[in-house]
Design a protein around this motif. Structure first.
Motif, mmCIF file in Angstrom:
data_model
loop_
_atom_site.group_PDB
_atom_site.id
_atom_site.type_symbol
_atom_site.label_atom_id
_atom_site.label_comp_id
_atom_site.label_asym_id
_atom_site.label_seq_id
_atom_site.Cartn_x
_atom_site.Cartn_y
_atom_site.Cartn_z
ATOM 1 N N ILE A 258 2.594 12.267 -9.205
ATOM 2 C CA ILE A 258 1.772 13.468 -9.407
ATOM 3 C C ILE A 258 2.605 14.722 -9.202
ATOM 4 O O ILE A 258 2.476 15.699 -9.942
ATOM 5 N N CYS A 259 3.516 14.664 -8.191
ATOM 6 C CA CYS A 259 4.364 15.836 -7.946
ATOM 7 C C CYS A 259 5.271 16.131 -9.134
ATOM 8 O O CYS A 259 5.495 17.290 -9.480
ATOM 9 N N ILE A 260 5.794 15.079 -9.789
ATOM 10 C CA ILE A 260 6.652 15.298 -10.967
ATOM 11 C C ILE A 260 5.812 15.841 -12.113
ATOM 12 O O ILE A 260 6.189 16.800 -12.786
ATOM 13 N N LEU A 261 4.641 15.255 -12.290
ATOM 14 C CA LEU A 261 3.761 15.634 -13.393
ATOM 15 C C LEU A 261 3.328 17.089 -13.284
ATOM 16 O O LEU A 261 3.317 17.832 -14.262
ATOM 17 N N PHE A 262 2.968 17.503 -12.063
ATOM 18 C CA PHE A 262 2.447 18.858 -11.871
ATOM 19 C C PHE A 262 3.489 19.779 -11.247
ATOM 20 O O PHE A 262 3.131 20.748 -10.595
ATOM 21 N N PHE A 263 4.776 19.442 -11.451
ATOM 22 C CA PHE A 263 5.814 20.205 -10.768
ATOM 23 C C PHE A 263 5.728 21.700 -11.080
ATOM 24 O O PHE A 263 5.727 22.546 -10.194
ATOM 25 N N THR B 289 0.841 -1.199 0.000
ATOM 26 C CA THR B 289 0.000 0.000 0.000
ATOM 27 C C THR B 289 0.868 1.238 0.000
ATOM 28 O O THR B 289 0.670 2.164 -0.791
ATOM 29 N N MET B 290 1.852 1.233 0.924
ATOM 30 C CA MET B 290 2.737 2.384 1.066
ATOM 31 C C MET B 290 3.482 2.652 -0.239
ATOM 32 O O MET B 290 3.631 3.797 -0.660
ATOM 33 N N ALA B 291 3.959 1.566 -0.878
ATOM 34 C CA ALA B 291 4.727 1.719 -2.117
ATOM 35 C C ALA B 291 3.853 2.333 -3.199
ATOM 36 O O ALA B 291 4.258 3.282 -3.876
ATOM 37 N N VAL B 292 2.635 1.798 -3.341
ATOM 38 C CA VAL B 292 1.732 2.319 -4.374
ATOM 39 C C VAL B 292 1.447 3.789 -4.113
ATOM 40 O O VAL B 292 1.547 4.640 -5.009
ATOM 41 N N ILE B 293 1.127 4.100 -2.825
ATOM 42 C CA ILE B 293 0.785 5.485 -2.489
ATOM 43 C C ILE B 293 1.953 6.412 -2.765
ATOM 44 O O ILE B 293 1.786 7.471 -3.374
ATOM 45 N N SER B 294 3.174 6.001 -2.368
ATOM 46 C CA SER B 294 4.280 6.945 -2.565
ATOM 47 C C SER B 294 4.619 7.099 -4.043
ATOM 48 O O SER B 294 4.967 8.203 -4.465
ATOM 49 N N VAL B 295 4.477 6.032 -4.829
ATOM 50 C CA VAL B 295 4.721 6.178 -6.269
ATOM 51 C C VAL B 295 3.705 7.148 -6.868
ATOM 52 O O VAL B 295 4.057 8.044 -7.646
ATOM 53 N N VAL B 296 2.427 6.994 -6.460
ATOM 54 C CA VAL B 296 1.391 7.886 -6.986
ATOM 55 C C VAL B 296 1.680 9.335 -6.585
ATOM 56 O O VAL B 296 1.654 10.246 -7.423
ATOM 57 N N LEU B 297 2.009 9.531 -5.278
ATOM 58 C CA LEU B 297 2.251 10.890 -4.786
ATOM 59 C C LEU B 297 3.418 11.540 -5.516
ATOM 60 O O LEU B 297 3.321 12.665 -6.008
ATOM 61 N N ILE B 298 4.535 10.797 -5.613
ATOM 62 C CA ILE B 298 5.721 11.379 -6.243
ATOM 63 C C ILE B 298 5.476 11.579 -7.727
ATOM 64 O O ILE B 298 5.872 12.604 -8.304
#
Lengths: 309, 295
Positions: free
Chosen positions: A157-162, A146-155
């Protein structure tokens, strides 16, 4: 040393280690945007605001399922962010007061529900508040996934919308002027924070989660003037805190992971505070010393100049 | 009689917190109450480890020392150029982490239950009384919180002008010769002592809430500082009374209910305040537009 190697090769230990590193990484990345928007304590508020959500989830489902708790906490967190932005937007209340008010009222409401549940005598209500205090040692493989999926998604999105987040952090008015949907981006960023907090509290607890969102970002700010570098550094510092805390806690008995992660982050902060180039205490002292020296030389040189004239 | 004491304690806590809370709201340091109530944990644990007893006098002493240390550390970091919210966040999370670590390393066998030591329960106030020469003079919590309320009232009342100028315009205050830094530290010390004196008897969450929510409600109702303080003491008193009876009806935590009532009052002020309420402003806007069209 051999015991450390043995610990690191222990599969159970590896899960916890990986989970804490991922958590530190993603919260460090998100935290740097919050720091620049002067909303560092938002994480603290959202983590406290999760309590009523957890209680309502228990009242509805009647079971202590982790998934239900997370959904409840996330909904409560989203409601809290709406409350904070409504208070600051539609009245003259400042953001720090709005955060403090929402934190205390939501947490108070949560305590009210909690006592209500306890007094109503529902069977297995004990340990409901444990969700908020976190247990990293109880992390299992599915939690790490869960943690891995969440952190990949979070990071991701941050790269995408940097670019958008950068603009939003430094000059929201300009972002609106350029035609970016500033309100929508703001809500997206809040949603990311809520997700990070909800994923984090059950692992390391409310206060520790707040620390992982604040301290790495503050430390990273000392080293650089560029947002891209700061976000990377902050993620790195967060990961170091997660790694350090987990390793130290595995070396002894009765050593809780969450507080040790926080203290590792604080050590990184202390090092940055003292040794960082330009903004650190040592380099500031050197600059001041040089300034004084040149001033004294200047004062000494002045009469000679006058004589020359 | 016992319900009277509970309500009285609630009102005294709310009053004492509101007086200093108004200045916190104006100085944009509202989160400091939350920070102090967490950061005192290591002080309590160290006091427990040294004295070896759960005597609340020692614990309050330890908490007070740490509370003062917290506000000074925050101030120190702030002066070195850190954002105020970041300074608050770094300091209190670190101290709280040290506290939790100390408990689990040294005191995990001892019965240092965080719920009981740190976060008092207002419902038990009437049973913890002081006796002087065999004569029962009332609950301890009433005396402590009452003393704190009086101290806040006297200090803020005595230096009202100085506090006012330093809160609104520090530069002007400095040019008038008012020691700005001294008054800042004085205010922070008052906040810290109020928090420590109150939470031991009524619970941390009520203190944190009362430092912010009633002052904010008053902030939406008036433009004058003296009225803001008076209104927020009033709002705190109403929340204590209504909250107590709500709690008896709902059979829930009294402190939490008092806080929820104050939250409802804040919401009401947010919506219906004559000068700042959202509803009135919306109505005026619409009426204004209608008036424009009909012209």
């Amino acid at each position: 040393m051999t015991s450390l190697v043995a610990l690191l090769t222990d599969p159970n230990m590896q899960w916890i280690l990986l989970g804490c590193i991922l958590l530190g990484l993603s919260s460090g990345v998100i935290g740097s945007f919050m720091y620049l928007r002067k909303q560092s304590l938002m994480g603290d508020a959202l983590a406290h605001a999760a309590l009523p959500g957890v209680c309502v989830a228990f009242m509805i489902t009647g079971t202590k399922s982790m998934f239900g708790f997370m959904i409840g906490a996330a909904i409560a967190g989203i409601v809290a962010t709406f409350a904070i932005s409504a208070l600051t937007r539609y009245s003259r209340i400042k953001s720090d007061s709005a955060i403090a008010a929402v934190l205390s009222v939501f947490f108070g409401f949560g305590i009210m529900l909690l006592t209500e549940i306890q007094h109503s005598g529902a069977g297995n209500q004990s340990g409901l508040d444990k969700f908020l205090f976190g247990q990293a040692a109880a992390m299992v493989l599915s939690d790490v996934y869960t943690m891995a999926v969440i952190s990949v998604v979070l990071i991701g999105i941050c790269i995408l919308f940097f670019k958008e987040f950068k603009l939003l952090s430094f000059d929201p008015g300009f972002a609106r002027g350029l035609g970016f949907p500033a309100g929508l981006l703001d809500k997206l960023l809040m949603l990311l924070i809520v997700i990070a907090v909800v994923a984090g509290i059950q692992a390391v607890g409310v206060i520790m989660m707040a620390a992982l969102l604040i301290t790495p970002a503050v430390s990273a700010r000392y080293w650089t003037e560029k947002l891209g570098v700061m976000v990377c550094l902050s993620g790195l510092f967060g990961a170091i805190a997660g790694l350090g805390g987990t390793v130290i806690s595995s070396l002894g008995q009765n050593l809780p992971t969450g507080p040790l992660c926080v203290l590792c982050a604080t050590v990184v902060f202390g090092v940055s505070l003292i040794f960082a180039p330009q903004r650190g205490m040592i380099s500031k002292a050197i600059v001041r010393l040089n300034a004084r020296k040149s001033l004294e030389q200047g004062v000494g040189a002045q009469p000679r100049e006058e004589r020359a004239l | 009689m016992s319900s009277f004491y509970v309500i009285l304690t609630g009102m005294l806590v709310a009053g004492g917190c509101s007086i200093v809370g108004c200045f916190l709201v104006l100085r944009k340091m509202a989160m400091i109450g939350d920070a102090i109530s967490h950061a005192v944990l290591p002080g309590i644990v160290i006091a427990f480890l040294i004295s070896g007893s759960r005597d609340s006098v020692w614990m309050m002493f330890g908490a007070a020392v740490l509370g003062l240390l917290t506000v000074y550390l925050i101030q120190l970091f702030q002066q070195s150029g850190l954002q105020s919210d970041a300074a608050i966040g770094v300091v209190f999370t670190t101290l709280f982490a040290i506290g939790v670590l100390l408990i689990s390393v040294f005191a995990s066998n001892a019965h240092l239950d965080m719920d009981h030591v740190l976060y008092g329960e207002i419902a038990y106030v009437p049973w913890n009384t002081i006796e002087i020469a065999g004569f029962d003079i009332g609950p301890r919590a009433v005396w402590i919180t009452g003393a704190m309320f009086l101290i806040n009232l006297l200090v803020v009342g005595g230096f009202f002008k100085q506090f006012k100028v330093t809160s609104f315009d520090p530069a002007l205050a400095a040019s008038l010769g008012i020691p700005v830094v001294f008054f800042h530290y004085l205010l922070m010390s008052l906040v810290s002592l109020t928090t420590v004196a109150s939470f031991e008897s009524v619970g941390a969450i009520l203190v944190v809430g009362m430092l912010v929510v009633p002052p904010l409600t008053a902030y939406l109702l008036t433009e004058k500082l003296s009225r803001m303080i008076a209104y927020s003491v009033g709002v705190g008193a109403i929340s204590s009374i209504v909250g107590f009876y709500t709690a008896t009806v709902l059979d829930a935590s009294i402190a939490a209910c008092m806080l929820c009532v104050s939250g409802v009052l804040l919401l009401l002020a947010f919506l219906f305040s004559p000068s700042h309420g959202v509803v009135w402003r919306k109505l005026f806007q619409q009426r204004g537009i209608v008036g424009e069209n009909s012209k």
